[in-house]
Design a protein around this motif. Structure first.
Motif, short mmCIF file in Angstrom:
data_model
loop_
_atom_site.label_atom_id
_atom_site.label_comp_id
_atom_site.label_asym_id
_atom_site.label_seq_id
_atom_site.Cartn_x
_atom_site.Cartn_y
_atom_site.Cartn_z
N LEU A 111 -4.96 7.79 0.80
CA LEU A 111 -4.40 7.68 -0.54
C LEU A 111 -4.89 6.41 -1.22
CD1 LEU A 111 -0.69 8.40 0.50
CD2 LEU A 111 -2.35 10.09 -0.33
N GLY A 112 -5.19 6.52 -2.51
CA GLY A 112 -5.43 5.32 -3.30
C GLY A 112 -4.12 4.57 -3.47
N THR A 113 -4.15 3.25 -3.31
CA THR A 113 -2.92 2.47 -3.36
C THR A 113 -3.01 1.30 -4.32
OG1 THR A 113 -3.71 1.30 -1.37
CG2 THR A 113 -2.11 3.07 -1.04
N PHE A 114 -1.86 0.89 -4.86
CA PHE A 114 -1.79 -0.28 -5.72
C PHE A 114 -0.42 -0.93 -5.56
CE2 PHE A 114 0.30 2.88 -8.27
CZ PHE A 114 1.14 2.21 -9.15
N ASN A 115 -0.29 -2.12 -6.12
CA ASN A 115 0.93 -2.91 -6.00
C ASN A 115 1.96 -2.44 -7.03
OD1 ASN A 115 2.78 -5.26 -6.61
ND2 ASN A 115 1.63 -6.14 -4.91
N THR A 116 3.21 -2.26 -6.58
CA THR A 116 4.25 -1.77 -7.48
C THR A 116 4.58 -2.77 -8.58
OG1 THR A 116 5.89 -2.57 -5.89
CG2 THR A 116 5.34 -0.24 -5.82
N ASN A 117 4.17 -4.03 -8.43
CA ASN A 117 4.39 -5.04 -9.46
C ASN A 117 3.21 -5.15 -10.44
OD1 ASN A 117 6.97 -5.88 -8.52
ND2 ASN A 117 5.99 -7.08 -6.92
N LYS A 185 -17.42 -1.23 -2.39
CA LYS A 185 -17.50 -2.65 -2.74
C LYS A 185 -16.09 -3.21 -2.96
CE LYS A 185 -22.09 -2.25 -4.79
NZ LYS A 185 -22.26 -0.80 -4.47
N GLY A 186 -15.90 -4.42 -2.47
CA GLY A 186 -14.62 -5.08 -2.63
C GLY A 186 -14.44 -6.11 -1.54
N ILE A 187 -13.25 -6.63 -1.43
CA ILE A 187 -12.91 -7.63 -0.42
C ILE A 187 -12.58 -6.90 0.87
CG2 ILE A 187 -11.35 -9.51 0.21
CD1 ILE A 187 -10.85 -9.84 -2.85
N GLY A 188 -13.32 -7.17 1.93
CA GLY A 188 -13.13 -6.47 3.20
C GLY A 188 -11.90 -6.97 3.95
N ILE A 189 -11.06 -6.04 4.36
CA ILE A 189 -9.85 -6.34 5.11
C ILE A 189 -9.85 -5.51 6.39
CG2 ILE A 189 -7.33 -6.33 5.10
CD1 ILE A 189 -8.42 -8.22 3.03
N TYR A 190 -9.50 -6.14 7.51
CA TYR A 190 -9.50 -5.42 8.79
C TYR A 190 -8.24 -4.58 8.95
CZ TYR A 190 -9.42 -4.43 13.76
OH TYR A 190 -9.36 -3.79 14.96
N GLY A 191 -8.43 -3.30 9.23
CA GLY A 191 -7.34 -2.43 9.64
C GLY A 191 -6.45 -1.94 8.52
N ALA A 196 -2.93 -2.69 3.75
CA ALA A 196 -1.66 -2.43 3.09
C ALA A 196 -0.95 -3.74 2.73
CB ALA A 196 -0.76 -1.57 3.98
N GLN A 197 -0.99 -4.71 3.64
CA GLN A 197 -0.34 -5.99 3.38
C GLN A 197 -1.02 -6.73 2.23
OE1 GLN A 197 2.51 -6.94 4.75
NE2 GLN A 197 2.52 -8.77 3.44
N ALA A 198 -2.36 -6.64 2.17
CA ALA A 198 -3.09 -7.29 1.08
C ALA A 198 -2.69 -6.69 -0.27
CB ALA A 198 -4.60 -7.13 1.30
N ILE A 199 -2.53 -5.38 -0.32
CA ILE A 199 -2.10 -4.71 -1.55
C ILE A 199 -0.71 -5.20 -1.96
CG2 ILE A 199 -1.42 -2.49 -2.55
CD1 ILE A 199 -4.37 -2.70 -2.40
N LYS A 200 0.19 -5.31 -0.98
CA LYS A 200 1.57 -5.71 -1.27
C LYS A 200 1.66 -7.12 -1.83
CE LYS A 200 3.53 -2.75 2.36
NZ LYS A 200 4.26 -2.72 3.65
N LEU A 219 12.96 6.60 4.90
CA LEU A 219 13.39 6.90 3.54
C LEU A 219 12.55 8.01 2.89
CD1 LEU A 219 13.90 3.26 2.20
CD2 LEU A 219 15.63 4.84 3.10
N LYS A 220 11.36 8.23 3.45
CA LYS A 220 10.39 9.21 2.93
C LYS A 220 9.95 8.87 1.51
CE LYS A 220 11.47 13.05 5.95
NZ LYS A 220 11.56 14.52 6.09
N LYS A 221 10.02 7.60 1.17
CA LYS A 221 9.53 7.08 -0.11
C LYS A 221 8.47 6.03 0.19
CE LYS A 221 12.59 9.37 -2.56
NZ LYS A 221 13.60 8.69 -3.40
N THR A 222 7.71 5.66 -0.83
CA THR A 222 6.71 4.63 -0.61
C THR A 222 7.39 3.33 -0.18
OG1 THR A 222 6.72 4.16 -2.99
CG2 THR A 222 4.96 5.59 -2.16
N ALA A 223 6.72 2.59 0.68
CA ALA A 223 7.28 1.35 1.20
C ALA A 223 7.34 0.29 0.10
CB ALA A 223 6.43 0.85 2.36
N ALA A 224 8.04 -0.78 0.36
CA ALA A 224 8.22 -1.84 -0.63
C ALA A 224 6.88 -2.44 -1.04
CB ALA A 224 9.12 -2.94 -0.06
N HIS A 225 6.69 -2.60 -2.34
CA HIS A 225 5.56 -3.30 -2.95
C HIS A 225 4.23 -2.54 -2.87
CE1 HIS A 225 8.36 -6.54 -3.30
NE2 HIS A 225 8.42 -6.73 -1.99
N ILE A 226 4.26 -1.27 -2.46
CA ILE A 226 3.03 -0.49 -2.44
C ILE A 226 3.32 0.91 -2.99
CG2 ILE A 226 3.32 0.39 -0.08
CD1 ILE A 226 0.27 0.02 0.26
N SER A 227 2.38 1.43 -3.75
CA SER A 227 2.57 2.75 -4.34
C SER A 227 1.24 3.49 -4.34
CB SER A 227 3.11 2.63 -5.77
OG SER A 227 3.56 3.89 -6.23
#
Length: 324
Positions: A111-117, A185-191, A196-200, A219-227
């Motif tokens: 899934l494409g992800t982004f920060n909820t803020n 292309k972008g900032i490489g993050i391991y794992g 996910a943490q970088a996005i948050k 909760l079956k909803k997106t986790a905190a700070h990620i969507s």
């Protein structure tokens, strides 16, 4: 349904109090021995759950399970470092020629992800992004600021995160964009956990993750700070009802199973063993994973089970694996 809490730890050893033993079978105590698995972060959580259930039947079996990306899993198996590789991408012809033998065990999606803020989070969910716009972010970098995509968006720079490790999620996401992982292309993050943490932590970021690292399984909803960034498949500048299935985990997995969510970035997940380096214990564990009871764990943990016809095919494949 049984659920497993996902940790950001990338490896685990599941063992019993019994001493190490050669792979063997006893009618009273079941199998004894060791099974080692490594590879895709996508499969790691459910494999831990499967191993726990297997040990209830065969308490003298020890598991060594580590997550390090699909590429590592295949390499570990082909170099006889591990018994089973966890794979979340297509197999390359040279891997099959070297003896890689895949058994498909589940299905999920990237899934494409982004920060909820994000300053335009609500608009992003209503508008979505097209395949071409995602290519402009992750491949050509023709969009440097969010407002380059849509003037209604913030003029802040787009912070793009990709995977630094050889990953099935990255290769699948790249394939959706008509490219290879090396073209992202972008900032490489391991794992997966790290990405996910970088996005948050970055409001203007964008990335991609496996389902399990986006949704809270309880909760079956997106986790905190990620969507999730919805995909505008028909390119009409908005997310229509037929494209709007990201609100909860059940809606998403149904969309993946029915094909509403495109493939790629949905994809099959596989175990891989090496021809000539498989024993009866390994084959028994793979048979166990393909049982109905174990497949029933999948939906509650963010995966899609195989159909009855698919299970039949994979079970028959297992029986063709040579036992040493």
């Amino acid at each position: 349904m049984k659920q497993l809490r996902i940790s950001i730890l990338a490896s685990i050893i599941i063992s019993s109090c019994a001493p190490k033993a050669q792979n063997s079978y006893d009618p009273k105590t079941g199998y004894s021995g060791n099974i080692s698995l490594s590879g895709a972060f996508a499969l790691y959580p459910i494999v831990v759950l499967w191993s726990e259930d297997f040990k209830k039947i065969h308490p003298n079996v020890r598991f060594n399970i580590s997550a390090g990306g699909a590429g590592k899993g295949i390499t570990d198996v082909l170099t006889d470092m591990m018994d089973i590789g966890l794979v979340s991408r297509d197999f390359h012809e040279q891997e099959l020629k070297k003896g890689a033998f895949p058994i498909f065990v589940a299905k999920d999606a990237v899934l494409g992800t982004f920060n909820t803020n994000h300053p335009n989070a609500t608009l992003l969910k209503k508008r979505g992004l097209t395949q071409q716009e995602l290519e402009g972010i992750f491949v050509t970098q023709s969009y440097q600021k969010w407002s380059d995509i849509d003037p209604r968006f913030t003029a802040a720079p787009i912070i793009t995160y990709v995977r630094s490790d050889a990953a099935g999620a990255a290769e699948t996401w790249a394939k959706y964009l008509g490219q290879n992982q090396e073209d992202l292309k972008g900032i490489g993050i391991y794992g997966d956990p790290g990405l996910a943490q970088a996005i948050k932590e970055e409001p203007n970021s964008i990335g991609f993750n496996n389902i399990n690292y986006v949704y809270d399984l309880n909760l079956k909803k997106t986790a905190a700070h990620i969507s999730v960034i919805p995909i505008d498949k028909n390119k009409n500048g908005k997310i229509d009802t037929a494209e709007d299935f990201y609100y909860n985990l059940d809606q998403l997995t149904e969309a993946v199973a029915s094909g509403k969510y495109p493939s790629p970035p949905s994809r099959p997940l596989a175990f891989v063993v090496k021809k000539g380096n498989t024993n009866a214990l390994i084959r028994e564990f793979i048979h166990f994973v393909l049982k109905k009871e174990q497949q029933e764990h999948l939906l509650s943990n963010g995966y899609i089970p195989l159909t009855d016809d698919q299970l039949k095919v994979e079970r028959e494949k297992i029986n063709t694996i040579p036992i040493n």
